[in-house]
Design an enzyme around this catalytic site. Structure first.
Site, PDB file in Angstrom:
ATOM      1  N   ARG A 124     -30.040  19.249 -65.754  1.00 26.30           N
ATOM      2  CA  ARG A 124     -29.924  18.716 -64.011  1.00 26.30           C
ATOM      3  C   ARG A 124     -28.782  19.867 -63.709  1.00 26.30           C
ATOM      4  O   ARG A 124     -27.699  18.763 -62.258  1.00 26.30           O
ATOM      5  CB  ARG A 124     -29.646  17.555 -64.250  1.00 26.30           C
ATOM      6  CG  ARG A 124     -30.876  16.709 -64.384  1.00 26.30           C
ATOM      7  CD  ARG A 124     -32.225  17.326 -63.827  1.00 26.30           C
ATOM      8  NE  ARG A 124     -33.090  15.959 -64.168  1.00 26.30           N
ATOM      9  CZ  ARG A 124     -34.256  16.181 -64.912  1.00 26.30           C
ATOM     10  NH1 ARG A 124     -34.334  17.301 -65.896  1.00 26.30           N
ATOM     11  NH2 ARG A 124     -34.955  15.534 -65.326  1.00 26.30           N
ATOM     12  N   GLY A 181     -29.282  23.126 -62.781  1.00 26.00           N
ATOM     13  CA  GLY A 181     -29.403  23.907 -62.664  1.00 26.00           C
ATOM     14  C   GLY A 181     -29.659  25.350 -63.117  1.00 26.00           C
ATOM     15  O   GLY A 181     -29.730  26.653 -62.588  1.00 26.00           O
ATOM     16  N   LEU A 228     -31.634  26.296 -65.597  1.00 26.15           N
ATOM     17  CA  LEU A 228     -32.659  27.081 -65.554  1.00 26.15           C
ATOM     18  C   LEU A 228     -33.170  27.528 -64.524  1.00 26.15           C
ATOM     19  O   LEU A 228     -33.609  28.645 -64.348  1.00 26.15           O
ATOM     20  CB  LEU A 228     -34.018  26.293 -66.077  1.00 26.15           C
ATOM     21  CG  LEU A 228     -35.643  26.498 -66.697  1.00 26.15           C
ATOM     22  CD1 LEU A 228     -35.307  27.744 -67.041  1.00 26.15           C
ATOM     23  CD2 LEU A 228     -36.134  25.593 -66.682  1.00 26.15           C
ATOM     24  N   TYR A 248     -42.287  24.719 -64.773  1.00 26.12           N
ATOM     25  CA  TYR A 248     -42.542  25.622 -63.808  1.00 26.12           C
ATOM     26  C   TYR A 248     -42.964  25.285 -62.254  1.00 26.12           C
ATOM     27  O   TYR A 248     -42.708  26.422 -61.796  1.00 26.12           O
ATOM     28  CB  TYR A 248     -43.076  26.283 -65.330  1.00 26.12           C
ATOM     29  CG  TYR A 248     -42.951  26.865 -66.360  1.00 26.12           C
ATOM     30  CD1 TYR A 248     -41.465  27.475 -66.417  1.00 26.12           C
ATOM     31  CD2 TYR A 248     -42.931  26.043 -67.348  1.00 26.12           C
ATOM     32  CE1 TYR A 248     -40.692  27.454 -67.521  1.00 26.12           C
ATOM     33  CE2 TYR A 248     -42.341  25.773 -68.885  1.00 26.12           C
ATOM     34  CZ  TYR A 248     -40.318  26.822 -68.439  1.00 26.12           C
ATOM     35  OH  TYR A 248     -39.683  26.908 -69.198  1.00 26.12           O
ATOM     36  N   PHE A 302     -47.819  32.450 -77.094  1.00 35.11           N
ATOM     37  CA  PHE A 302     -45.993  33.800 -77.332  1.00 35.11           C
ATOM     38  C   PHE A 302     -45.154  33.110 -76.487  1.00 35.11           C
ATOM     39  O   PHE A 302     -44.782  31.536 -75.542  1.00 35.11           O
ATOM     40  CB  PHE A 302     -46.268  35.153 -76.065  1.00 35.11           C
ATOM     41  CG  PHE A 302     -47.003  34.991 -74.992  1.00 35.11           C
ATOM     42  CD1 PHE A 302     -45.507  34.305 -73.950  1.00 35.11           C
ATOM     43  CD2 PHE A 302     -48.385  34.761 -74.996  1.00 35.11           C
ATOM     44  CE1 PHE A 302     -45.915  34.027 -72.672  1.00 35.11           C
ATOM     45  CE2 PHE A 302     -48.693  34.036 -73.431  1.00 35.11           C
ATOM     46  CZ  PHE A 302     -47.633  34.191 -72.695  1.00 35.11           C
TER      47      PHE A 302
END
Length: 418
Positions: A96, A98, A100, A129, A418
């Site tokens: 949390r 930021g 990513l 995502y 993958f």
């Protein structure tokens, strides 16, 4: 009030920092944190400067991200340059913040500059995502086959009715024959992705990333004229309750270039002595498997999930890369919070291909870039997305027109993790 914590540095990882990056990856995936030297050495062979990102807090890596070049097959068979994303973690102590979002923004912008048309990933968790413009574009299903219930004649079920033959081969044969077979299949399978030499080495035990390795069996199918048309890798357990065999075969992967090869390999797997259960591994949701058996109910679905997610980076090139189910045009208003693919585009589509250009014409459909990704490989229905409120129809009948153009007769499938 100012934040007393030091700023976290998000940047490309240097080769010297790779062991710390790998420790953070292993921590994120709940594996043994410190890799042994053989694994570390083998994984270093994948290192490409600039494609490994990390977040560093007081010198320690606390979040990871990696991408690599990939070819993805579009509807119609065209190879599309893709930016494959993997190795994504954020240590639980640093969620949390930021991290990513910063890594994803950096990588996707760089991928578009490199000429990637889409980005791809296999999502471990569904909710993450979509906020970065990805949408689930392929799904996968696993069947468990109750062999005694299949209805196959135990005296003949391993024989190939088409006149081909199955041979057991070793890893060296797989490395020689597998890549060409895979490429032949990939060129016609929407959603399939390229495999590197390293993939074949890892999956035949030449290179090992983990501490353990179980050598699989490999079954090779040749057509009556000697052409290699199918290949399967599988393992088996050893389960004998009450001195009766109840072994399970687990399919690691199975490739078939023809229905005859697919039928022969599944029937072979269901004919192995002592085996009462066959687990299919992850297959296309419309796989032929259940209906290759006299009693399709003997194959029950034991897992079904989203598989490969796609993020469109270049709408024009993505829509022009594929073919379509008929003649027609659509004007799409594409929203993209990431700012990489937003705009209004006119698609002129035909079974031979498409032409796509930015336009100022009124939109037929309005949708987010993640919803466009679901439609692009032909798996999702615009009608269903409209019913869910995820596509807005601006012109009456446009969602049905979109389905007629975009949907495919067979579902896309990505055989790879993958």
């Amino acid at each position: 009030m100012s934040d007393p914590r030091p700023a976290i540095d998000v940047r490309p990882v240097t080769e010297d920092e790779f062991p710390d990056w790998l420790r953070a990856v292993n921590t994120g995936f709940l594996r043994e944190p410190v890799a042994a030297e053989p694994e570390l050495s083998n994984r270093r062979t994948e290192f490409v400067p600039g494609r490994y990102l990390g977040a560093f807090d007081v010198g320690r890596c606390v979040a990871t991200f990696r991408s690599f070049d990939q070819q993805l097959t579009a509807v119609g068979g065209a190879p599309v340059p893709a930016n494959a994303v993997t190795g994504v973690t954020v240590t639980a102590t640093h969620r949390r913040r930021g991290l990513l979002s910063r890594m994803m923004g950096h990588d996707l912008a760089a991928a578009k500059d490199r000429g990637a048309v889409v980005a791809t990933l296999i999502s471990a968790e569904y909710p993450i995502y979509g906020r970065y413009g990805f949408g689930p574009a392929t799904w996968a299903t696993e069947w468990t086959v109750d062999v005694p219930r299949t209805g196959l004649d135990p005296r003949r079920s391993g024989q190939d009715e088409a006149g081909g033959r199955i041979d057991l081969v070793d890893g060296e044969d797989v490395r020689k024959l597998g890549p060409d077979l895979h490429e032949r299949i990939r060129r016609v399978q929407p959603g399939a992705v390229s495999r590197s030499d390293l993939w074949w080495q890892l999956n035949t035990g030449v290179v090992r990333f983990g501490p353990s390795w179980t050598e699989p069996f490999h079954a090779l199918y040749r057509s009556p004229d000697g052409e290699v048309e199918g290949l399967a890798a599988y393992t088996a357990d050893d389960h004998w309750p009450d001195k009766r065999p109840h072994d399970t075969v687990s399919v690691k992967w199975l490739l078939a270039a023809t229905p005859a090869a697919e039928r022969a390999l599944w029937r072979y797997l269901c004919s192995i002595d002592w085996v009462t259960t066959v687990k299919s591994g992850w297959r296309a949701p419309d796989d032929l498997l259940p209906f290759l058996l006299p009693d399709p109910r003997s194959a029950r679905i034991t897992a079904h999930a989203d598989w490969m997610w796609v993020r469109i980076l270049d709408v024009v090139r993505a829509l022009e890369a594929r073919t379509y189910g008929g003649e027609g045009s659509l004007v799409l208003e594409v929203a993209d919070a990431g700012g990489l693919a937003a705009g209004r585009y006119r698609l002129e589509a035909s079974p031979r291909g498409g032409s796509c250009t930015p336009t100022a014409q009124s939109a037929d459909l309005s949708l987010d870039v993640g919803e466009l990704a679901k439609l692009w490989l032909g798996d999702e229905s615009a009608v269903r997305l409209a019913a869910l409120g995820r596509v807005r129809e601006e012109r009456a009948g446009a969602v049905r027109s979109a389905d007629a153009l975009l949907r495919t007769s067979r579902r896309p499938w990505c055989p790879d993790l993958f």
